[in-house]
Write a protein that holds these residues in place. Structure first.
Motif, mmCIF file in Angstrom:
data_model
loop_
_atom_site.group_PDB
_atom_site.id
_atom_site.type_symbol
_atom_site.label_atom_id
_atom_site.label_comp_id
_atom_site.label_asym_id
_atom_site.label_seq_id
_atom_site.Cartn_x
_atom_site.Cartn_y
_atom_site.Cartn_z
ATOM 1 N N VAL A 1 0.845 -1.183 0.000
ATOM 2 C CA VAL A 1 0.000 0.000 0.000
ATOM 3 C C VAL A 1 0.887 1.241 0.000
ATOM 4 O O VAL A 1 1.669 1.448 0.920
ATOM 5 C CB VAL A 1 -0.920 0.012 1.250
ATOM 6 N N GLY A 2 0.755 2.035 -1.047
ATOM 7 C CA GLY A 2 1.456 3.309 -1.124
ATOM 8 C C GLY A 2 0.528 4.408 -0.643
ATOM 9 O O GLY A 2 -0.568 4.566 -1.164
ATOM 10 N N LEU A 3 0.968 5.169 0.368
ATOM 11 C CA LEU A 3 0.134 6.189 0.989
ATOM 12 C C LEU A 3 0.608 7.593 0.629
ATOM 13 O O LEU A 3 1.804 7.820 0.433
ATOM 14 C CB LEU A 3 0.171 6.035 2.513
ATOM 15 N N ASP A 4 -0.348 8.528 0.613
ATOM 16 C CA ASP A 4 0.025 9.927 0.407
ATOM 17 C C ASP A 4 0.423 10.531 1.756
ATOM 18 O O ASP A 4 0.498 9.832 2.781
ATOM 19 C CB ASP A 4 -1.087 10.708 -0.298
ATOM 20 N N GLU A 5 0.637 11.847 1.795
ATOM 21 C CA GLU A 5 1.081 12.518 3.026
ATOM 22 C C GLU A 5 0.045 12.438 4.149
ATOM 23 O O GLU A 5 0.385 12.562 5.328
ATOM 24 C CB GLU A 5 1.440 13.982 2.742
ATOM 25 N N ASN A 6 -1.220 12.186 3.811
ATOM 26 C CA ASN A 6 -2.283 12.047 4.816
ATOM 27 C C ASN A 6 -2.596 10.585 5.137
ATOM 28 O O ASN A 6 -3.619 10.293 5.758
ATOM 29 C CB ASN A 6 -3.550 12.759 4.339
ATOM 30 N N LYS A 7 -1.748 9.703 4.659
ATOM 31 C CA LYS A 7 -1.896 8.255 4.862
ATOM 32 C C LYS A 7 -3.157 7.704 4.206
ATOM 33 O O LYS A 7 -3.770 6.761 4.701
ATOM 34 C CB LYS A 7 -1.815 7.891 6.343
ATOM 35 N N VAL A 8 -3.540 8.298 3.083
ATOM 36 C CA VAL A 8 -4.653 7.814 2.270
ATOM 37 C C VAL A 8 -4.053 6.976 1.140
ATOM 38 O O VAL A 8 -3.075 7.406 0.517
ATOM 39 C CB VAL A 8 -5.469 8.998 1.693
ATOM 40 N N ARG B 1 -11.068 -7.385 9.354
ATOM 41 C CA ARG B 1 -11.236 -6.922 7.975
ATOM 42 C C ARG B 1 -10.306 -5.765 7.676
ATOM 43 O O ARG B 1 -10.005 -4.959 8.548
ATOM 44 C CB ARG B 1 -12.667 -6.452 7.745
ATOM 45 N N MET B 2 -9.920 -5.719 6.421
ATOM 46 C CA MET B 2 -9.168 -4.577 5.921
ATOM 47 C C MET B 2 -9.737 -4.235 4.554
ATOM 48 O O MET B 2 -9.655 -5.026 3.622
ATOM 49 C CB MET B 2 -7.669 -4.900 5.799
ATOM 50 N N ASP B 3 -10.371 -3.084 4.454
ATOM 51 C CA ASP B 3 -10.936 -2.612 3.202
ATOM 52 C C ASP B 3 -10.174 -1.350 2.802
ATOM 53 O O ASP B 3 -10.189 -0.356 3.532
ATOM 54 C CB ASP B 3 -12.423 -2.273 3.360
ATOM 55 N N LEU B 4 -9.503 -1.412 1.680
ATOM 56 C CA LEU B 4 -8.724 -0.275 1.190
ATOM 57 C C LEU B 4 -9.063 -0.013 -0.263
ATOM 58 O O LEU B 4 -9.315 -0.939 -1.028
ATOM 59 C CB LEU B 4 -7.222 -0.568 1.290
ATOM 60 N N TRP B 5 -9.056 1.235 -0.641
ATOM 61 C CA TRP B 5 -9.217 1.604 -2.046
ATOM 62 C C TRP B 5 -8.455 2.891 -2.291
ATOM 63 O O TRP B 5 -8.276 3.698 -1.382
ATOM 64 C CB TRP B 5 -10.687 1.744 -2.435
#
Length: 111
Positions: A13-20, A55-59
């Protein structure tokens, strides 16, 4: 019974500066999948000690809404089919698929 073979599935998972989530990739070497891009993950793990689902739901933030609706529909259909295979409960499998048809109709996924 002893484990005689192990298989590894990896999620990155690559995150932006806000961890999104900005970028999602996965690999399953045994299946010939290496660093394949994805727009969403839904991962469920059964904790048999706690009798609870983790659960882990990511998009990714650029996942289109219409694709998210289709992703959910296909996941629900897959869950209905897996439930039936795992429990041999054909009646409930059919009931779950009926809901999937209703879900698709309400989201206008099926024409």
């Amino acid at each position: 019974m002893a484990v005689i073979h192990k298989s590894k599935i990896e999620f990155n998972v690559g995150l932006d500066e806000n961890k999104v989530p900005e970028k999602l990739n996965w690999s399953a070497e045994e299946a010939g999948i290496s660093d394949e891009e994805a727009k969403a993950f839904m991962i469920s793990v059964w904790d048999s000690k706690a009798k609870d689902t983790l659960r882990m739901d990511l998009w990714t933030k650029d996942m289109p809404i219409d694709e998210m609706k289709q992703f959910y529909h296909q996941t629900l259909v897959s869950m209905a089919n897996t439930f039936e295979r795992a429990t041999n409960d054909e009646k409930m499998g059919a009931t779950m698929r009926d809901f999937c048809d209703y879900f698709a109709e309400k989201l206008e996924l099926k024409k």
